[in-house]
Design a protein around this motif. Sequence first.
Motif, PDB file in Angstrom:
ATOM      1  N   UNK A 196      11.821  19.059   0.146  1.00  0.00           N
ATOM      2  CA  UNK A 196      12.841  20.057   0.457  1.00  0.00           C
ATOM      3  C   UNK A 196      14.109  19.834  -0.365  1.00  0.00           C
ATOM      4  N   UNK A 197      14.328  18.587  -0.775  1.00  0.00           N
ATOM      5  CA  UNK A 197      15.513  18.296  -1.583  1.00  0.00           C
ATOM      6  C   UNK A 197      15.275  18.582  -3.066  1.00  0.00           C
ATOM      7  N   UNK A 198      14.050  19.019  -3.394  1.00  0.00           N
ATOM      8  CA  UNK A 198      13.786  19.466  -4.753  1.00  0.00           C
ATOM      9  C   UNK A 198      13.013  18.487  -5.619  1.00  0.00           C
ATOM     10  N   UNK A 199      12.610  17.355  -5.080  1.00  0.00           N
ATOM     11  CA  UNK A 199      11.791  16.428  -5.877  1.00  0.00           C
ATOM     12  C   UNK A 199      10.364  16.975  -5.983  1.00  0.00           C
ATOM     13  N   UNK A 200       9.682  16.601  -7.053  1.00  0.00           N
ATOM     14  CA  UNK A 200       8.295  17.045  -7.197  1.00  0.00           C
ATOM     15  C   UNK A 200       7.369  16.086  -6.435  1.00  0.00           C
ATOM     16  N   UNK A 201       6.157  16.590  -6.179  1.00  0.00           N
ATOM     17  CA  UNK A 201       5.162  15.764  -5.475  1.00  0.00           C
ATOM     18  C   UNK A 201       4.916  14.471  -6.242  1.00  0.00           C
ATOM     19  N   UNK A 212      15.430  10.024  -1.578  1.00  0.00           N
ATOM     20  CA  UNK A 212      16.082  10.841  -0.549  1.00  0.00           C
ATOM     21  C   UNK A 212      17.489  10.293  -0.258  1.00  0.00           C
ATOM     22  N   UNK A 213      17.580   8.987  -0.126  1.00  0.00           N
ATOM     23  CA  UNK A 213      18.876   8.374   0.156  1.00  0.00           C
ATOM     24  C   UNK A 213      19.866   8.697  -0.951  1.00  0.00           C
ATOM     25  N   UNK A 214      19.379   8.598  -2.190  1.00  0.00           N
ATOM     26  CA  UNK A 214      20.224   8.883  -3.336  1.00  0.00           C
ATOM     27  C   UNK A 214      20.730  10.327  -3.306  1.00  0.00           C
ATOM     28  N   UNK A 215      19.813  11.250  -3.056  1.00  0.00           N
ATOM     29  CA  UNK A 215      20.184  12.669  -3.049  1.00  0.00           C
ATOM     30  C   UNK A 215      21.170  12.989  -1.930  1.00  0.00           C
ATOM     31  N   UNK A 216      21.076  12.239  -0.833  1.00  0.00           N
ATOM     32  CA  UNK A 216      21.960  12.523   0.301  1.00  0.00           C
ATOM     33  C   UNK A 216      23.259  11.714   0.237  1.00  0.00           C
ATOM     34  N   UNK A 217      23.355  10.850  -0.755  1.00  0.00           N
ATOM     35  CA  UNK A 217      24.554  10.025  -0.865  1.00  0.00           C
ATOM     36  C   UNK A 217      24.617   8.922   0.182  1.00  0.00           C
ATOM     37  N   UNK A 218      23.449   8.363   0.499  1.00  0.00           N
ATOM     38  CA  UNK A 218      23.398   7.248   1.448  1.00  0.00           C
ATOM     39  C   UNK A 218      23.073   5.992   0.660  1.00  0.00           C
ATOM     40  N   UNK A 219      23.910   4.974   0.787  1.00  0.00           N
ATOM     41  CA  UNK A 219      23.668   3.761   0.015  1.00  0.00           C
ATOM     42  C   UNK A 219      22.798   2.785   0.801  1.00  0.00           C
ATOM     43  N   UNK A 220      21.663   2.425   0.217  1.00  0.00           N
ATOM     44  CA  UNK A 220      20.770   1.457   0.848  1.00  0.00           C
ATOM     45  C   UNK A 220      20.835   0.142   0.074  1.00  0.00           C
ATOM     46  N   UNK A 221      21.309  -0.893   0.744  1.00  0.00           N
ATOM     47  CA  UNK A 221      21.335  -2.209   0.094  1.00  0.00           C
ATOM     48  C   UNK A 221      20.226  -3.038   0.718  1.00  0.00           C
ATOM     49  N   UNK A 222      19.202  -3.321  -0.066  1.00  0.00           N
ATOM     50  CA  UNK A 222      18.076  -4.071   0.498  1.00  0.00           C
ATOM     51  C   UNK A 222      18.531  -5.463   0.949  1.00  0.00           C
ATOM     52  N   UNK A 223      18.125  -5.841   2.150  1.00  0.00           N
ATOM     53  CA  UNK A 223      18.522  -7.145   2.697  1.00  0.00           C
ATOM     54  C   UNK A 223      17.919  -8.241   1.819  1.00  0.00           C
ATOM     55  N   UNK A 224      18.749  -9.067   1.176  1.00  0.00           N
ATOM     56  CA  UNK A 224      18.175 -10.083   0.299  1.00  0.00           C
ATOM     57  C   UNK A 224      17.453 -11.154   1.120  1.00  0.00           C
ATOM     58  N   UNK A 225      16.213 -11.425   0.745  1.00  0.00           N
ATOM     59  CA  UNK A 225      15.455 -12.489   1.415  1.00  0.00           C
ATOM     60  C   UNK A 225      14.891 -12.107   2.769  1.00  0.00           C
ATOM     61  N   UNK A 226      14.748 -10.805   3.051  1.00  0.00           N
ATOM     62  CA  UNK A 226      14.134 -10.398   4.322  1.00  0.00           C
ATOM     63  C   UNK A 226      12.692 -10.884   4.359  1.00  0.00           C
ATOM     64  N   UNK A 249       0.800  -1.222   0.000  1.00  0.00           N
ATOM     65  CA  UNK A 249       0.000   0.000   0.000  1.00  0.00           C
ATOM     66  C   UNK A 249       0.835   1.275   0.000  1.00  0.00           C
ATOM     67  N   UNK A 250       2.039   1.213   0.573  1.00  0.00           N
ATOM     68  CA  UNK A 250       2.838   2.445   0.693  1.00  0.00           C
ATOM     69  C   UNK A 250       4.060   2.442  -0.215  1.00  0.00           C
ATOM     70  N   UNK A 251       3.853   1.999  -1.446  1.00  0.00           N
ATOM     71  CA  UNK A 251       4.990   1.990  -2.381  1.00  0.00           C
ATOM     72  C   UNK A 251       5.589   3.375  -2.567  1.00  0.00           C
ATOM     73  N   UNK A 252       4.751   4.397  -2.381  1.00  0.00           N
ATOM     74  CA  UNK A 252       5.270   5.759  -2.531  1.00  0.00           C
ATOM     75  C   UNK A 252       6.343   6.050  -1.473  1.00  0.00           C
ATOM     76  N   UNK A 253       6.240   5.395  -0.322  1.00  0.00           N
ATOM     77  CA  UNK A 253       7.265   5.597   0.711  1.00  0.00           C
ATOM     78  C   UNK A 253       8.575   4.932   0.294  1.00  0.00           C
ATOM     79  N   UNK A 254       8.472   3.822  -0.422  1.00  0.00           N
ATOM     80  CA  UNK A 254       9.681   3.155  -0.947  1.00  0.00           C
ATOM     81  C   UNK A 254      10.382   4.084  -1.938  1.00  0.00           C
ATOM     82  N   UNK A 255       9.565   4.637  -2.844  1.00  0.00           N
ATOM     83  CA  UNK A 255      10.108   5.557  -3.845  1.00  0.00           C
ATOM     84  C   UNK A 255      10.777   6.747  -3.163  1.00  0.00           C
ATOM     85  N   UNK A 256      10.066   7.353  -2.211  1.00  0.00           N
ATOM     86  CA  UNK A 256      10.591   8.556  -1.551  1.00  0.00           C
ATOM     87  C   UNK A 256      11.874   8.233  -0.767  1.00  0.00           C
ATOM     88  N   UNK A 257      11.888   7.105  -0.095  1.00  0.00           N
ATOM     89  CA  UNK A 257      13.068   6.726   0.689  1.00  0.00           C
ATOM     90  C   UNK A 257      14.281   6.561  -0.222  1.00  0.00           C
TER      91      UNK A 257
END
Lengths: 288, 343
Positions: A264-269, A26-40, A15-23
């Motif tokens: 605030x980081x400049x992405x559109x709604x 944001x991580x990309x813009x801030x230079x934070x690398x998120x590696x999804x845990x395989x098989x969580x 239901x909250x795929x938009x939160x996945x997209x936003x996360x």
Amino acid sequence: MMKYAFFPGCVLEGASQEAYTATTKVAQALGIELVEIPGWTCCGGSHLQDYDKTAALAVNARNIALAEKMGLPVLTVCNTCTLMLREAKHELDNGAKELVNPALQQAGLEYTGTSPVAHFLWMLIKDYGLDKLKKKVKKPLKGMKVAGYYGCHILRPPHIMGFEDHANPHSLEDLIRALGAEPVPFDARLKCCGFHSVFTSKEDTMKATGTINLSALEGGADCTVTPCPLCQMQLDMYQPEGKRAVNAKDDIPALHLTQLIGLALGYTAEELGMKRHIVNTGILLAGR
Amino acid sequence: MRKITFKIHRFDGQKSWIQEYTLDHQPGKTILWALIQIKETLDPSLNFTASCRHAICGACAVRVNGQATLACETPLDKMLKRWESDTLILEPLQNFKLIRDLVVDWEPKAERLAELKPWLMPKDEFNKESGCRQSPEDFKKINKNSDCILCGCCASECNKLSGNNSDFLEPFVFAKAQRFVADSRDKNPVERLSAAINHGAWKCQHCQECVAKCPKGLSPAEDISNLRQEAIAKGLVEHSGVRHAKAFLDDIKKTGRLNEGMMAVKTDGLVKSIGNIPFALRLMSKGKLNPAHMFPKPIKEVAEVRAIILAVKESEKARNIAIAKRSEAHTNPDVQRPKEAAK
């Protein structure tokens, strides 16, 4: 570069795929690398332990052990996932490790306790730093009045969560300020949205939801923002029922924490998936 | 001189108002000190209850800036620092009938407490001669909950009680019920469990306020969770709460992840879920509920997940059997205890 073992949780796949997209954005813009845990797997959503506490311990020990194998700290974006993982960690560190490890070892895993579990909000404040974040803000959210709604499981129980004073936290307000917006005080900021009893106690739940939204409106807020996708679902998806339960008239958009940061980081709604919300976010963004 | 202002909720039986009192700041004092100071030097008409001053009697719980706490053990300076203010708001506990000012009525609460029979119903095997013995392991299961001092802090901040108290009981009542359900000497767990379920054990909102507010470190929310598990173990499974919690385990075993789309049907059944159709359509119109996701593919490690759950449950079972054996050796006078045997 900051790097984390990312635990998105089931809701961000549904239901909250938009939160996945936003996360991710944001991580990309801030230079934070998120590696999804395989098989969580699902954390149990604060219900599994009522049916089978041992199963909740086992699956979350596995989730954390997967991150340990990656050699990375766990990063969560949902209050309840954070609680479930930290609760398991607390038990594992206090005697349950011996019970669980023989089973994990059969799958080539081991819980040793090397990967801490932190929520995205905590990571931004503790690891990344709000000063650094401020420098990345492209479109300060000037004039936007935001009701920072914590939700329960990022604060309570304090002996498991413990990031800040549960009775008067300020991480969310600090973050809102760093984005150029204005945090507004409102009575229900630490109340429960009722999400976890939506099936067993629907009327109370809708009253709780309606009360929070109304309280934010009375505080003069343009929107609520929450670090928990479950609270966001409750405040947004059930807003019509919530309004009816407390005889409220006005709508109030409910934003995921990462959506507010994304703006605030400049992405559109649209880039942040706000078209997927039930309550129109247009009013909030007019003139921005 | 630094002044501290207390805005205190007053109630004379009919009307309520907020009254302000100002005291000179003194370091190292408590909220109860302030209340006593106000009563003794400023306003003898102020009503509050307090007795032991050592967090044992549970009489002095009040709300400070909207958070229930024991006045006697709450440092004034900690509150001033927490709220970054020299003004504090003191109110009576919520979810209680108010008598005067900060004094609440415990009479109805005692009646509600009695609903879950908070006394020991000893097993028939116990008698005057052989006594009513319990192993240290079994005592550990009830020791924490025996510390409840009935202060009411948990009830005051309980989100469910605030919503509606007619189909739910105070968190301390559930904590007390669990204390006796977990007592190895008690013969009647099922009666208590079924009363707990009938009084709303599945309606708890999981807000964890009771755990956060308990001054004695109890975890009523966890007790409610334990009552739920025990009830299931004793066959009390006809409840939407049970089906909801079970759906999480079933989904994890089936695919590893939660199937949100089917949750309503699994919890409420197909017929009742039909009432949710307008809600489902609302979600579908925004892409929040995707019918294509109703039958998700399992993660590729799902067999491993099932095996881990099974293996952990097996080793827990083995551990519990070992504990039970030790307990039996302790409580059964016919079996020599290890210590005596060693002599």
